[in-house]
Design an enzyme around this catalytic site. Structure first.
Site, PDB file in Angstrom:
ATOM      1  N   HIS A   1      -3.737   5.983   3.211  1.00 19.19           N
ATOM      2  CA  HIS A   1      -4.501   4.794   2.856  1.00 19.19           C
ATOM      3  C   HIS A   1      -3.986   3.527   3.526  1.00 19.19           C
ATOM      4  O   HIS A   1      -4.755   2.720   4.067  1.00 19.19           O
ATOM      5  CB  HIS A   1      -4.493   4.629   1.337  1.00 19.19           C
ATOM      6  CG  HIS A   1      -5.401   3.569   0.821  1.00 19.19           C
ATOM      7  ND1 HIS A   1      -5.004   2.258   0.666  1.00 19.19           N
ATOM      8  CD2 HIS A   1      -6.689   3.627   0.425  1.00 19.19           C
ATOM      9  CE1 HIS A   1      -6.016   1.556   0.188  1.00 19.19           C
ATOM     10  NE2 HIS A   1      -7.052   2.360   0.037  1.00 19.19           N
TER      11      HIS A   1
ATOM     12  N   ASP B   1      -1.984   2.710  18.003  1.00 26.12           N
ATOM     13  CA  ASP B   1      -2.945   1.622  17.907  1.00 26.12           C
ATOM     14  C   ASP B   1      -2.510   0.529  16.934  1.00 26.12           C
ATOM     15  O   ASP B   1      -3.299  -0.367  16.623  1.00 26.12           O
ATOM     16  CB  ASP B   1      -4.308   2.176  17.461  1.00 26.12           C
ATOM     17  CG  ASP B   1      -5.465   1.592  18.261  1.00 26.12           C
ATOM     18  OD1 ASP B   1      -5.213   0.740  19.125  1.00 26.12           O
ATOM     19  OD2 ASP B   1      -6.622   1.974  18.005  1.00 26.12           O
TER      20      ASP B   1
ATOM     21  N   ASP C   1       0.838  -1.196   0.000  1.00 19.87           N
ATOM     22  CA  ASP C   1       0.000   0.000   0.000  1.00 19.87           C
ATOM     23  C   ASP C   1       0.881   1.257   0.000  1.00 19.87           C
ATOM     24  O   ASP C   1       1.972   1.251  -0.564  1.00 19.87           O
ATOM     25  CB  ASP C   1      -0.923  -0.038   1.227  1.00 19.87           C
ATOM     26  CG  ASP C   1      -2.280   0.563   0.942  1.00 19.87           C
ATOM     27  OD1 ASP C   1      -2.334   1.776   0.700  1.00 19.87           O
ATOM     28  OD2 ASP C   1      -3.282  -0.168   0.968  1.00 19.87           O
TER      29      ASP C   1
ATOM     30  N   SER D   1     -11.289  -1.224  -0.670  1.00 20.44           N
ATOM     31  CA  SER D   1      -9.997  -1.146   0.006  1.00 20.44           C
ATOM     32  C   SER D   1     -10.134  -1.424   1.497  1.00 20.44           C
ATOM     33  O   SER D   1      -9.197  -1.913   2.130  1.00 20.44           O
ATOM     34  CB  SER D   1      -9.367   0.238  -0.181  1.00 20.44           C
ATOM     35  OG  SER D   1      -8.844   0.385  -1.467  1.00 20.44           O
TER      36      SER D   1
END
Length: 389
Positions: free
Chosen positions: A195, A171, A162, A352
């Site tokens: 993304h 996190d 990606d 996605s």
């Protein structure tokens, strides 16, 4: 070693995909935040005069030796070669004439010659309808994660091809040793676009009392960066990243590919080879509301390959999701809250974000995706099973 009976292929397709935060824009490669303003139109195309050459396996000579022979035979200077890759597949990308392409196709040591593909992604945008936070004092379970189920993914590995992943996001559990950039001249695999960090959160956001929870909470994310800060990527980078995952991954690992390119036989075959190794490859179906039969790698039908469509919280097929015979599952991909760059959180929409739900399930189950009924309004007449842990 690769089989010697790979058929040669030259695909002269332009890469017809864009990136959108709108959730419904046609011809999208990647899709992010729902209900945001539509970004300016973007263009993508095959790179004129630039080709990817993949060598056959089974030769007694090494890959560097075969490349050197080809360079010498064709009079190709090293200055014309932009990328060299090794692993499950060996080859190079460079500037070639049409005559040189034909000569390469006739060479017994060459498996594929395909045009390089380039894509310029639209500029990511935000709106007041989408919340972005830098911190949260409490933890929520996004509706998609609650719908498919979640568990402890500690010790499980998911390779995310990606735009990179924010390594310092509180996190996320990111493997800083194996993560890698495939952008020439750029060593950083940090996410400058957003993304990849969003995809990673759906897969494995920690169950730590803050932020959100991922399907395979605390899974190890390996960031393989192929899109730069402007959202630009190439087929060479995607192929090289998958090659790297194949070489360094192990059976039971998961590869998430929330991306799309024009039909590429060489990429499809590497996906199949990675899956045949016992790794699970998850692919976004795409967001143009068309049959994905002409897109790679979404058109791949093979064991251990999972192609995922997008549904909303009512179990309805998304009006932007691609469909087709290769789609194995539908999963939540509409208004999904997940991690984002800047140590924040954002809602995402598109296949996605549907695909990483299935990637998380596979990481937990070791290859099994259960079903909780069928999605409604699937346009291909074959309703996709809704993924369940």
């Amino acid at each position: 070693m690769r089989s010697t009976n790979f058929k040669k292929a030259v695909s002269f397709f332009a890469l017809a995909s864009v990136f959108s935060m709108a959730g419904c824009q046609k011809d999208e490669l990647l899709e992010e935040t729902a209900m945001a303003p539509t970004p300016p139109a973007t263009s993508s195309k095959a790179v004129d005069g630039k080709y990817i050459v993949v060598l056959k396996d089974g030769s007694t000579a090494s890959a560097p030796e075969l490349r050197d022979r080809l360079f010498k035979k064709l009079g190709i200077g090293r200055d014309r070669v932009s990328d060299v890759f090794n692993g499950a597949a060996d080859g190079f990308t460079g500037n070639l004439s049409k005559i040189e392409v034909q000569q390469l196709l006739q060479d017994e040591n060459v498996a594929y010659v395909e045009p390089e593909q380039a894509v310029l992604l639209g500029k990511a945008s935000t709106s007041s309808t989408t919340s972005t936070t830098t911190s949260t004092s409490s933890q929520s379970i996004p509706w998609g994660v609650a719908r498919v189920g979640y568990g402890d993914g500690t010790g499980k590995t998911v390779w995310v091809i990606d735009s990179g992943v924010q390594s310092s996001h509180p996190d996320l559990n990111v493997d800083k040793t194996r993560s890698k950039s495939f952008i020439s001249g750029v060593t950083s695999w940090e996410d400058g676009y957003g993304h990849g960090t969003g995809v990673a959160g759906v897969i494995g956001a920690k169950n730590n009392g803050v932020g959100v929870v991922g399907v395979a909470a605390n899974a190890t994310i390996v960031a393989l960066r192929v899109f730069d800060d402007a959202g630009a990527g190439t087929l060479t980078r995607i192929y090289s990243a998958l090659n790297y995952a194949y070489t360094n991954g192990k059976p039971g690992d998961v590869v998430n590919m929330s991306l799309r390119v024009a039909a590429s036989t060489m990429l499809d075959d590497l996906v199949k080879k990675t899956a045949a190794k016992g790794m699970f490859v998850v692919v976004a179906a795409g967001n143009s509301y068309v049959d994905c039969k002409n897109d790679s790698p979404a058109r791949v039908v093979a064991p251990n390959v999972f192609v995922v469509s997008n549904m909303n919280s009512y179990g309805q097929f998304s009006s932007s999701s691609n469909f087709g015979a290769s789609v194995t599952n539908s999963a939540p991909g509409t208004d999904v809250l997940t991690t984002w760059t800047g140590s924040g959180y954002r809602n995402g929409t598109g296949t996605s974000f549907a695909a990483p739900h299935v990637a998380g399930i596979l990481a937990l189950s070791g290859g099994r995706v259960n079903s909780q009924g069928l999605v409604t309004n699937d346009p291909d007449g074959k309703p996709d099973p809704i993924a369940l842990k």
